[in-house]
Write a protein that holds these residues in place. Structure first.
Motif, PDB file in Angstrom:
ATOM      1  N   ASP A  58       0.822  -1.205   0.000  1.00 58.19           N
ATOM      2  CA  ASP A  58       0.000   0.000   0.000  1.00 58.19           C
ATOM      3  C   ASP A  58       0.859   1.260   0.000  1.00 58.19           C
ATOM      4  O   ASP A  58       1.906   1.321   0.650  1.00 58.19           O
ATOM      5  CB  ASP A  58      -0.916   0.038   1.231  1.00 58.19           C
ATOM      6  N   TRP A  59       0.369   2.267  -0.749  1.00 58.53           N
ATOM      7  CA  TRP A  59       1.006   3.577  -0.759  1.00 58.53           C
ATOM      8  C   TRP A  59       0.229   4.526   0.153  1.00 58.53           C
ATOM      9  O   TRP A  59      -1.004   4.490   0.203  1.00 58.53           O
ATOM     10  CB  TRP A  59       1.029   4.163  -2.172  1.00 58.53           C
ATOM     11  N   TYR A  60       0.964   5.372   0.850  1.00 54.68           N
ATOM     12  CA  TYR A  60       0.375   6.431   1.668  1.00 54.68           C
ATOM     13  C   TYR A  60       0.955   7.757   1.187  1.00 54.68           C
ATOM     14  O   TYR A  60       2.125   7.835   0.806  1.00 54.68           O
ATOM     15  CB  TYR A  60       0.721   6.255   3.149  1.00 54.68           C
ATOM     16  N   TYR A  61       0.131   8.795   1.233  1.00 54.66           N
ATOM     17  CA  TYR A  61       0.640  10.131   0.893  1.00 54.66           C
ATOM     18  C   TYR A  61      -0.322  11.191   1.421  1.00 54.66           C
ATOM     19  O   TYR A  61      -1.476  10.895   1.779  1.00 54.66           O
ATOM     20  CB  TYR A  61       0.834  10.283  -0.618  1.00 54.66           C
ATOM     21  N   LEU A 108      -4.557  12.559   4.652  1.00 57.98           N
ATOM     22  CA  LEU A 108      -3.704  11.390   4.494  1.00 57.98           C
ATOM     23  C   LEU A 108      -4.461  10.342   3.685  1.00 57.98           C
ATOM     24  O   LEU A 108      -5.548   9.909   4.071  1.00 57.98           O
ATOM     25  CB  LEU A 108      -3.307  10.825   5.856  1.00 57.98           C
ATOM     26  N   ARG A 145      -4.566   6.612   1.585  1.00 55.00           N
ATOM     27  CA  ARG A 145      -3.998   5.270   1.475  1.00 55.00           C
ATOM     28  C   ARG A 145      -4.568   4.621   0.228  1.00 55.00           C
ATOM     29  O   ARG A 145      -5.783   4.553   0.043  1.00 55.00           O
ATOM     30  CB  ARG A 145      -4.338   4.437   2.707  1.00 55.00           C
ATOM     31  N   TYR A 192      -9.097   4.072  -2.968  1.00 51.81           N
ATOM     32  CA  TYR A 192      -8.304   4.658  -1.898  1.00 51.81           C
ATOM     33  C   TYR A 192      -9.174   4.912  -0.683  1.00 51.81           C
ATOM     34  O   TYR A 192     -10.393   5.053  -0.781  1.00 51.81           O
ATOM     35  CB  TYR A 192      -7.618   5.949  -2.341  1.00 51.81           C
ATOM     36  N   ILE A 219       0.790   3.673  12.553  1.00 49.14           N
ATOM     37  CA  ILE A 219       1.086   4.992  11.997  1.00 49.14           C
ATOM     38  C   ILE A 219       0.893   6.046  13.086  1.00 49.14           C
ATOM     39  O   ILE A 219      -0.161   6.104  13.734  1.00 49.14           O
ATOM     40  CB  ILE A 219       0.166   5.305  10.806  1.00 49.14           C
ATOM     41  N   HIS A 271      -2.323   0.208  10.601  1.00 44.10           N
ATOM     42  CA  HIS A 271      -1.981   0.506   9.209  1.00 44.10           C
ATOM     43  C   HIS A 271      -3.192   0.622   8.294  1.00 44.10           C
ATOM     44  O   HIS A 271      -3.067   1.089   7.161  1.00 44.10           O
ATOM     45  CB  HIS A 271      -1.020  -0.568   8.681  1.00 44.10           C
ATOM     46  N   GLY A 326      -5.819   2.382   9.269  1.00 45.61           N
ATOM     47  CA  GLY A 326      -6.487   3.620   9.671  1.00 45.61           C
ATOM     48  C   GLY A 326      -7.510   3.421  10.762  1.00 45.61           C
ATOM     49  O   GLY A 326      -8.331   4.306  11.014  1.00 45.61           O
TER      50      GLY A 326
END
Length: 487
Positions: free
Chosen positions: A376-379, A386, A388, A397, A415, A436, A438
């Motif tokens: 998974d990508w987070y940004y 935020l 995911r 997402y 996190i 992770h 959320g």
């Protein structure tokens, strides 16, 4: 009051008949004809033109001046002078319009009136034009002087018009790259044994790189100014850099026995024992530096946020990726970077040599603080949320936190993140933890001004302020969930 109104009217006239035509000309030439994107340059160029225009207001204020008419043939010479056009010729009175000073002379319709007798003349009009006419009447403005002035005006115009070309084409930074490589040629070249591992984690780098871990040490920044080395039990603390003021220390990386760090507009290195400190880059702020494969990759904020790279001695500087990049990350010996293309945010990757360029995913916003956990990508997006993404599907997402986020960091136990305070931006208020996915959100501490998150094995370091006190460095035991202040 009258003087003030005259100055305001003159300022408006100069802006309307001088600045605006120049801006319109540059816009048509570069934006429409040549197709240059000048959005960033306008922010510098337009205020510069406006300031220069306002600075010349006094030169065009009203002036009256008497001159002796020493040359008996002055009238005939004036009528033949190519710099002036006679628009009125009454008895003992002339009204002249300048042919120079384009475009202001044409649009403003300014003139100089001249009331004369056999021996004297009274000149009235804008100061600059009155003084120029007085010089012509005395014969002090020679043909060569006029040609020199015209050449100077032409050169100045070329310089102003060339500014966007120099910046947009990258010529300016091409010259700075050459200058940097020339000045760095005598820097001590050190052989650094580097096994290809990264110089710091992506998550630490996303949080301004206030800490980095080696096999034997934790290295971290204290109070933004001091660089500290300690054993992994926090028992033996040694200051490698200690100062009471000046530029802060951040963006740490390690390679062999060397620590790399930012300080103001330079990127520096220092040995693990505190010796050998020196700058390897002094051309401006280094953003998101990542060290891998014997190279330092970073975003050059001053060159349209292009990605640059240089070797570990600060030599062989080059432009690496020519996009307006907002974030960098390193995984699997590949460099991941994000930038905007129209209204879409793109995340792409290349190998460490710049080849095998791939599109990883797209999204409907900018991408900052990019990080990865498993698949998974987070940004963080442009709205401080935020995000995911699950797997490689850009359209699926989740938003783990439906509030504005100041910063976050991913650890083995979950996190950690902080929320935006009253003043939007960094640092944030409160330190929270969630899993992770959320879920299972908990408040770790309600401290304010939380910043500089650093993940070390079983510890999380951060600066925060309690009870209106100045921010101090603290550590959180990830197993014990106990917070202690680091002395």
């Amino acid at each position: 009051m009258k003087l003030s109104n005259n100055l305001i009217n003159l300022a408006l006239k100069r802006l309307l008949f001088f600045s605006l035509p120049i801006v319109l000309f540059l816009y048509i030439l570069y934006e429409i004809v040549l197709g240059y994107e000048m959005e960033k340059l306008w922010r510098t160029l337009v205020p510069y033109i406006v300031i220069m225009t306002i600075a010349t207001i006094s030169t065009y204020s009203d002036k009256s001046r008497e001159e002796e008419l020493e040359d008996r043939e002055w009238l005939g010479k004036l009528q033949q002078n190519t710099r002036w056009r006679v628009v009125e010729d009454d008895e003992k009175r002339l009204v002249l319009k300048p042919r120079f000073d384009f475009p202001y002379n044409v649009l403003s319709k300014e003139t100089v009136s001249m009331n004369y007798s056999d021996e004297k003349a009274t000149l009235e009009g804008p100061r600059y034009y009155v003084d120029q006419l007085a010089r012509d009447l005395k014969g002090r403005s020679s043909k060569w002087m006029r040609r020199f002035a015209s050449l100077g005006a032409f050169v100045l115009g070329i310089v102003i018009i060339s500014i966007p070309v120099v910046f947009e084409s990258g010529m300016y930074w091409d010259m700075k790259i050459s200058y940097h490589n020339f000045t760095m040629r005598n820097v001590e070249s050190v052989e650094i044994v580097h096994d290809g591992e990264v110089g710091n984690t992506v998550d630490n780098t996303n949080n301004y790189g206030y800490g980095v871990e080696t096999e034997d040490y934790f290295i971290y920044v204290e109070d933004h100014l001091n660089l500290v080395r300690t054993d992994k039990e926090f028992q033996t603390k040694e200051y490698l850099i200690q100062k009471s003021g000046g530029s802060g220390v951040s963006r740490l990386n390690v390679a062999g026995d060397w620590i790399y760090f930012s300080s103001g507009e330079s990127y520096n290195r220092i040995k693990m024992d505190g010796t050998g400190e020196g700058a390897i880059y002094k051309q401006g702020y280094v953003v998101e530096p990542h060290l891998i494969g014997g190279w330092i990759y970073f975003i050059n904020f001053h060159d349209n946020q292009n990605v640059y790279r240089m070797d570990l001695n600060g030599q062989n500087l080059e432009r690496f990726i020519q996009e307006g990049v907002s974030d960098l990350a390193v995984y699997d010996n590949r460099l991941f970077y994000s930038y905007m293309e129209g209204e879409r945010g793109r995340v792409e990757s290349v190998n460490v040599d710049g080849g095998d360029r791939r599109l990883e995913f797209q999204t409907d916003s900018s991408v900052r603080n990019l990080s990865r956990w498993e698949t998974d990508w987070y940004y963080m997006n442009q709205d401080y949320r935020l995000i995911r993404t699950e797997g490689n599907d850009p359209d699926i997402y989740q938003v783990p936190i439906d509030e504005d986020v100041s910063t976050y960091i991913i650890t083995e136990v979950g996190i950690f993140y902080s929320l935006q305070g009253e003043d939007v931006g960094y640092p944030g208020d409160g330190l929270f933890r969630m899993d992770h996915l959320g879920l299972d959100k908990t408040l770790v501490t309600d401290a304010e001004r939380v910043e500089g998150l650093v993940y070390f094995e079983d510890w999380l370091l951060f600066h925060s302020s309690d009870d209106l006190q100045p921010p101090s460095l603290k550590r959180l035991g990830l197993d014990s969930n106990v917070i202690e202040q680091l002395e």
